[in-house]
Scaffold this motif. Structure first.
Motif, PDB file in Angstrom:
ATOM      1  N   ALA A 181       0.946  -1.295   0.037  1.00 11.68           N
ATOM      2  CA  ALA A 181       0.034  -0.118   0.063  1.00 11.68           C
ATOM      3  C   ALA A 181       0.809   1.141   0.063  1.00 11.68           C
ATOM      4  O   ALA A 181       0.751   2.251  -0.743  1.00 11.68           O
ATOM      5  CB  ALA A 181      -0.982  -0.179   1.311  1.00 11.68           C
ATOM      6  N   GLY A 182       2.053   1.263   0.753  1.00 14.03           N
ATOM      7  CA  GLY A 182       3.039   2.453   0.706  1.00 14.03           C
ATOM      8  C   GLY A 182       3.587   2.529  -0.577  1.00 14.03           C
ATOM      9  O   GLY A 182       3.815   3.609  -1.139  1.00 14.03           O
ATOM     10  N   ILE A 183       3.955   1.646  -1.233  1.00  8.88           N
ATOM     11  CA  ILE A 183       4.529   1.624  -2.578  1.00  8.88           C
ATOM     12  C   ILE A 183       3.481   2.228  -3.573  1.00  8.88           C
ATOM     13  O   ILE A 183       3.944   3.071  -4.479  1.00  8.88           O
ATOM     14  CB  ILE A 183       5.060   0.264  -3.130  1.00  8.88           C
ATOM     15  N   LEU A 184       2.405   1.729  -3.503  1.00  6.34           N
ATOM     16  CA  LEU A 184       1.214   2.107  -4.567  1.00  6.34           C
ATOM     17  C   LEU A 184       1.120   3.614  -4.028  1.00  6.34           C
ATOM     18  O   LEU A 184       0.896   4.436  -5.132  1.00  6.34           O
ATOM     19  CB  LEU A 184       0.023   1.280  -4.516  1.00  6.34           C
ATOM     20  N   THR A 185       0.997   3.855  -2.768  1.00 10.24           N
ATOM     21  CA  THR A 185       0.916   5.416  -2.534  1.00 10.24           C
ATOM     22  C   THR A 185       1.965   6.348  -3.094  1.00 10.24           C
ATOM     23  O   THR A 185       1.516   7.363  -3.809  1.00 10.24           O
ATOM     24  CB  THR A 185       0.573   5.478  -1.202  1.00 10.24           C
ATOM     25  N   ALA A 186       2.974   5.955  -2.892  1.00 10.35           N
ATOM     26  CA  ALA A 186       4.363   6.589  -3.221  1.00 10.35           C
ATOM     27  C   ALA A 186       4.156   6.626  -4.833  1.00 10.35           C
ATOM     28  O   ALA A 186       4.500   7.989  -5.441  1.00 10.35           O
ATOM     29  CB  ALA A 186       5.534   6.094  -2.836  1.00 10.35           C
ATOM     30  N   ALA A 187       3.874   5.715  -5.661  1.00 11.10           N
ATOM     31  CA  ALA A 187       3.858   5.976  -7.212  1.00 11.10           C
ATOM     32  C   ALA A 187       2.590   6.849  -7.440  1.00 11.10           C
ATOM     33  O   ALA A 187       3.048   7.678  -8.285  1.00 11.10           O
ATOM     34  CB  ALA A 187       3.418   4.487  -7.637  1.00 11.10           C
ATOM     35  N   MET A 188       1.713   6.915  -6.948  1.00  9.70           N
ATOM     36  CA  MET A 188       0.405   7.840  -7.116  1.00  9.70           C
ATOM     37  C   MET A 188       0.963   9.083  -6.643  1.00  9.70           C
ATOM     38  O   MET A 188       0.715  10.210  -7.526  1.00  9.70           O
ATOM     39  CB  MET A 188      -0.676   7.554  -6.726  1.00  9.70           C
ATOM     40  N   VAL A 189       1.575   9.750  -5.598  1.00 13.85           N
ATOM     41  CA  VAL A 189       2.049  10.667  -5.018  1.00 13.85           C
ATOM     42  C   VAL A 189       3.145  11.389  -6.078  1.00 13.85           C
ATOM     43  O   VAL A 189       3.019  12.380  -6.719  1.00 13.85           O
ATOM     44  CB  VAL A 189       2.842  10.626  -3.913  1.00 13.85           C
ATOM     45  N   ILE A 190       3.952  10.369  -6.587  1.00 16.42           N
ATOM     46  CA  ILE A 190       4.795  10.700  -7.705  1.00 16.42           C
ATOM     47  C   ILE A 190       4.272  11.218  -8.934  1.00 16.42           C
ATOM     48  O   ILE A 190       4.645  12.254  -9.706  1.00 16.42           O
ATOM     49  CB  ILE A 190       5.938   9.864  -7.949  1.00 16.42           C
ATOM     50  N   GLN A 191       3.294  10.413  -9.228  1.00 15.98           N
ATOM     51  CA  GLN A 191       2.560  10.633 -10.461  1.00 15.98           C
ATOM     52  C   GLN A 191       1.851  12.177 -10.558  1.00 15.98           C
ATOM     53  O   GLN A 191       1.876  12.768 -11.297  1.00 15.98           O
ATOM     54  CB  GLN A 191       1.626   9.713 -10.949  1.00 15.98           C
ATOM     55  N   PHE A 192       1.212  12.321  -9.329  1.00 13.35           N
ATOM     56  CA  PHE A 192       0.557  13.638  -9.232  1.00 13.35           C
ATOM     57  C   PHE A 192       1.355  14.782  -8.925  1.00 13.35           C
ATOM     58  O   PHE A 192       1.078  15.898  -9.421  1.00 13.35           O
ATOM     59  CB  PHE A 192      -0.737  13.681  -8.262  1.00 13.35           C
ATOM     60  N   ALA A 193       2.317  14.781  -7.994  1.00 13.46           N
ATOM     61  CA  ALA A 193       3.061  15.747  -7.526  1.00 13.46           C
ATOM     62  C   ALA A 193       4.057  16.208  -8.565  1.00 13.46           C
ATOM     63  O   ALA A 193       4.414  17.076  -8.891  1.00 13.46           O
ATOM     64  CB  ALA A 193       3.894  15.453  -6.288  1.00 13.46           C
ATOM     65  N   ASP A 194       4.694  15.165  -9.210  1.00  9.38           N
ATOM     66  CA  ASP A 194       5.763  15.327 -10.199  1.00  9.38           C
ATOM     67  C   ASP A 194       5.222  15.516 -11.711  1.00  9.38           C
ATOM     68  O   ASP A 194       6.004  15.631 -12.516  1.00  9.38           O
ATOM     69  CB  ASP A 194       6.984  14.504  -9.956  1.00  9.38           C
ATOM     70  N   ARG A 195       3.857  15.256 -11.719  1.00 10.05           N
ATOM     71  CA  ARG A 195       3.295  15.261 -13.058  1.00 10.05           C
ATOM     72  C   ARG A 195       4.030  14.267 -13.806  1.00 10.05           C
ATOM     73  O   ARG A 195       3.977  14.613 -15.069  1.00 10.05           O
ATOM     74  CB  ARG A 195       3.039  16.710 -13.568  1.00 10.05           C
ATOM     75  N   GLU A 196       4.291  12.940 -13.343  1.00 11.17           N
ATOM     76  CA  GLU A 196       4.756  12.019 -14.357  1.00 11.17           C
ATOM     77  C   GLU A 196       3.650  11.222 -14.550  1.00 11.17           C
ATOM     78  O   GLU A 196       3.123  10.397 -13.944  1.00 11.17           O
ATOM     79  CB  GLU A 196       5.866  11.134 -13.457  1.00 11.17           C
ATOM     80  N   ILE A 197       3.531  10.914 -16.161  1.00  8.08           N
ATOM     81  CA  ILE A 197       2.438  10.113 -16.264  1.00  8.08           C
ATOM     82  C   ILE A 197       3.120   8.583 -16.470  1.00  8.08           C
ATOM     83  O   ILE A 197       3.878   8.236 -17.393  1.00  8.08           O
ATOM     84  CB  ILE A 197       1.671  10.526 -17.648  1.00  8.08           C
TER      85      ILE A 197
END
Length: 192
Positions: A28-44
């Motif tokens: 859950a932490g890994i998936l949360t971090a992936a989504m935070v990076i996606q939205f915060a760094d705007r990485e698609i």
């Protein structure tokens, strides 16, 4: 006392459930971090990265089922199948990106110098080892001695709800990224 009685001791079952819960928490932490990076760094995320997330969510749901089960190893089996799927997808993506090609680079940035596909290989191997060690050490205890109001049961329920919520958010993000067509990494389809 024979070995079978020892493997079914209440302490053994609680430790088994705790290991499963910790595996779920880390995922859950890994998936949360992936989504935070996606939205915060705007990485698609690329299409293969999205498939890796699907495999990780599959592992999560297998772990949730195993934590809720009193007499079956079906959840562990589901988690193992999705761990193998994660390994296959991430190994394929890692091999595709092994050598740089003109006009093609890794999608997204690196975390601690390692890109998502390689991290996913490490995660898949760790999951497979976690499931294997759990079965080797505990033999897959079959009955949960927990009472309805136990702390571990409440934590499992809360973590399960959290995983369902982040899965829903991820599904909405994929819909915005891909629309109802083929996925791409050039932008968000529904926001154009």
């Amino acid at each position: 006392m024979n070995a079978n009685e020892d493997s079914e001791s209440p302490l053994s079952v609680v430790l088994d459930r705790l290991i499963l819960w910790l595996m779920l928490l880390v995922l859950a932490g890994i998936l949360t971090a992936a989504m935070v990076i996606q939205f915060a760094d705007r990485e698609i995320p690329c299409p293969l990265c999205l498939l890796e997330r699907v495999a990780m969510f599959g592992c999560c749901f297998g772990l949730i089922q195993q934590l809720r089960s009193d007499g079956s190893q079906r959840g562990a089996g589901i988690g193992l199948v999705f761990s193998v799927l994660l390994l296959v997808i991430s190994a394929r993506q890692t091999l595709l990106d092994l050598f740089p090609r003109p006009g093609h680079a890794y999608v997204g940035g690196a975390v601690f110098g390692v890109h998502m596909p390689v991290w996913s290989v490490f995660i898949a191997v760790a999951l497979l080892l976690g499931f294997a060690l759990r079965l080797a050490i505990f033999g897959g205890p079959r009955a949960a001695p927990e009472t309805e109001g136990s702390t571990l049961r409440r934590l499992t329920y809360g973590l399960s709800l959290y995983v369902i919520v982040i899965c829903g958010i991820n599904c909405l993000a994929v819909l915005v990224q891909c629309g109802l067509g083929e996925c791409h990494t050039s932008g968000y389809e529904l926001l154009r």
